[in-house]
Write a protein that holds these residues in place. Structure first.
Motif, short mmCIF file in Angstrom:
data_model
loop_
_atom_site.label_atom_id
_atom_site.label_comp_id
_atom_site.label_asym_id
_atom_site.label_seq_id
_atom_site.Cartn_x
_atom_site.Cartn_y
_atom_site.Cartn_z
N ASN A 102 26.93 -3.78 16.12
CA ASN A 102 27.12 -3.98 14.69
C ASN A 102 28.58 -4.32 14.35
OD1 ASN A 102 26.34 -4.18 12.04
ND2 ASN A 102 26.27 -1.98 11.67
N ASP A 103 29.12 -5.25 15.12
CA ASP A 103 30.50 -5.72 14.91
C ASP A 103 31.53 -4.60 14.98
OD1 ASP A 103 29.76 -8.42 14.63
OD2 ASP A 103 29.36 -8.15 12.48
N GLY A 104 31.30 -3.63 15.85
CA GLY A 104 32.27 -2.55 16.04
C GLY A 104 32.22 -1.48 14.96
N ALA A 105 31.08 -1.33 14.30
CA ALA A 105 30.96 -0.36 13.20
C ALA A 105 31.26 1.07 13.64
CB ALA A 105 29.57 -0.44 12.58
N ALA A 106 30.82 1.43 14.84
CA ALA A 106 31.05 2.81 15.32
C ALA A 106 32.55 3.06 15.49
CB ALA A 106 30.31 3.05 16.62
N ARG A 107 33.25 2.11 16.04
CA ARG A 107 34.70 2.26 16.23
C ARG A 107 35.42 2.33 14.88
NH1 ARG A 107 39.22 -1.00 16.86
NH2 ARG A 107 40.78 -0.16 18.27
N THR A 108 35.01 1.48 13.95
CA THR A 108 35.62 1.47 12.62
C THR A 108 35.42 2.81 11.92
OG1 THR A 108 35.27 -0.91 12.43
CG2 THR A 108 35.61 0.30 10.38
N GLN A 109 34.19 3.34 11.98
CA GLN A 109 33.91 4.63 11.36
C GLN A 109 34.68 5.75 12.05
OE1 GLN A 109 32.42 5.06 8.60
NE2 GLN A 109 32.08 7.25 8.51
N LEU A 110 34.78 5.68 13.35
CA LEU A 110 35.52 6.68 14.10
C LEU A 110 36.99 6.69 13.67
CD1 LEU A 110 35.31 8.78 16.40
CD2 LEU A 110 35.80 6.93 18.00
#
Length: 137
Positions: A102-110
């Motif tokens: 998802n375009d790096g959504a997990a990293r962004t949220q982290l």
């Protein structure tokens, strides 16, 4: 503002932020705190909605551990209610198997959670260490 966020007084925190002149917000000694408060406010805004969804999301993740969207939504909900450790764990679980999901959504949220907690928080230190080992291994 940070104290108000921690007390759940998001309107008071937002009021304080709105009264800080933009040029002051950009000063290096202030900018990190403003960013942390803004991230915490963003997470807190989702708290009431998130609390009612957690049990359903946990059931979805247990039924299908590879459902990244359900795991992401669970992490977001947990962060919104202040269970940052669980949220960090879920986001790192996604990153362990699908770094670019998802375009790096997990990293962004982290990173948003790390900002909200602040650099001195042990959960941030531990989470950053784990993130680094995932990204660079």
């Amino acid at each position: 503002a940070n104290a108000y966020v921690k007390l759940g007084e998001t309107e008071a925190a937002q009021q304080i932020l709105s009264e800080i002149p933009e040029d002051v917000k950009k000063k290096p000694e202030i900018a990190a705190e403003v960013t942390a408060v803004e991230a915490a406010l963003e997470l807190a805004a989702k708290a009431s909605e998130a609390a009612g969804k957690i049990d359903d999301l946990k059931a979805k993740v247990e039924a299908d551990p590879k459902d990244h969207q359900a795991r992401f939504d669970l992490a977001e909900a947990e962060a919104a209610i202040g269970d940052y450790e669980a949220a960090i764990d879920h986001l790192l679980d996604i990153l362990a198997v699908a770094k670019d999901w998802n375009d790096g959504a997990a990293r962004t949220q982290l990173l948003k959670i790390f900002e909200a907690l602040g650099p001195g928080d042990e959960r941030v230190t531990s989470g950053r260490r784990r993130l680094s080992s995932l990204l660079f291994s």
